[in-house]
Design a protein around this motif. Structure first.
Motif: not given
Length: 306
Positions: A98-115
């Motif tokens: 029931n888990y999903v695993y997401v590596n967050i590093e690919q989204y950091k400092k990308v404006r659309i993802y990182d507030p």
């Protein structure tokens, strides 16, 4: 092949974030994100430092990306359980129903993802918050954290000393962390500085204070005996003789509990003698200084990330 997670509807309005399947929004701005989990039915194991109950996946994503310490997250879509991780090594990803695993590093400092991607650089131990006008600022992270799993997971600027670490999901212990030697991050499990502490002890003392002596210890060099390594040998103490010698190595011949085979070439739990004295009962490492008594010794481990 990656599986694509359903479109995430990320809503910015007074801190409210919608779930994957909630599309209703009134007088607010919706940004559509497509997040690809690195693994479905998987979770990153061993490096969770904060967990949240009964929150949606968008909030889990947001709680991770706002923290510099977070490198990945696990989300249980059935129980709405979020695990914020300080690790993202592929080797640490295990099966997780029931888990999903997401590596967050690919989204950091990308404006659309990182507030907080524009001009805000928070430190470990801080969390990035956003104001109503869209600007960000760093604040102390007051969320209750779980202990790290070993000393290598401490921030590199932390001093050497005693820290609480988490061996697994239920077992928590205090250990000494060496944060100075060769880049730091060493978990010390044996440390002798003088003769004040008596190491000539029985099984129960070593099991509770030294660690579990039943575990095998894998090393080369002087961790051998008559050209045979000590891999697979049981730990021997003053009251439990597990060597293959007719005599009692730990109690009589070496005066030190250790992974003896037939009285080994090393004896770091031997008797504390004045530096330079020779003898089989001393603290010694034979391929380094023979059986000359050593002034101090440490045994420590650090994961290899190569």
């Amino acid at each position: 092949m990656k599986h694509v997670m359903p479109v995430v509807n990320y809503v910015v309005v007074c801190g409210i974030f919608l779930n994957f399947d909630l599309l209703f929004c009134q007088q607010c701005t919706v940004r559509t994100l497509r997040v690809d989990p690195d693994k479905t039915e998987s979770r990153h194991h061993g490096y969770t430092f904060i967990s949240f109950e009964q929150i949606g996946p968008n909030t889990c994503f947001d709680d991770c990306i706002r923290r510099p310490r977070c490198l990945s997250f696990n989300y249980d879509r059935i129980n709405r359980h979020c695990e914020i991780n300080e690790g993202n090594r592929e080797a640490d990803v295990v099966e997780g129903n029931n888990y999903v695993y997401v590596n967050i590093e690919q989204y950091k400092k990308v404006r659309i993802y990182d507030p907080c991607s524009t001009g805000v650089f928070c430190l470990v131990g801080e969390i990035c918050n956003t104001m109503k006008n869209g600007t960000g600022h760093c604040a102390k992270d007051t969320s209750p954290t779980q202990p790290v799993t070993d000393c290598s997971r401490l921030h590199k600027e932390m001093p050497s000393g005693t820290y609480t670490i988490r061996l697994n999901q239920v077992q928590i212990i205090n250990v000494y962390c060496d944060m100075d030697t060769d880049g730091g991050g060493w978990t010390v499990f044996q440390r002798r500085l003088d003769g004040v502490t008596d190491f000539y002890r029985g099984w129960n003392d070593y099991e509770s204070g030294f660690g579990n002596p039943e575990n095998e210890f894998w090393l080369g060099n002087s961790m051998k005996d008559s050209n045979k390594n000590l891999n697979g040998m049981m730990f021997s103490t003053t009251d439990q003789d597990n060597d293959i010698n007719d005599d009692h190595c730990a109690r009589d011949l070496r005066k030190g509990p250790w992974w003896h085979r037939s009285c080994s070439y090393s004896n770091l739990n031997g008797q504390y003698k004045s530096e330079g004295i020779r003898g089989g009962t001393t603290i010694h490492w034979i391929t380094w200084h023979g059986r000359i008594a050593l002034k101090a010794s440490e045994m420590k481990i650090r994961p290899s990330f190569e």
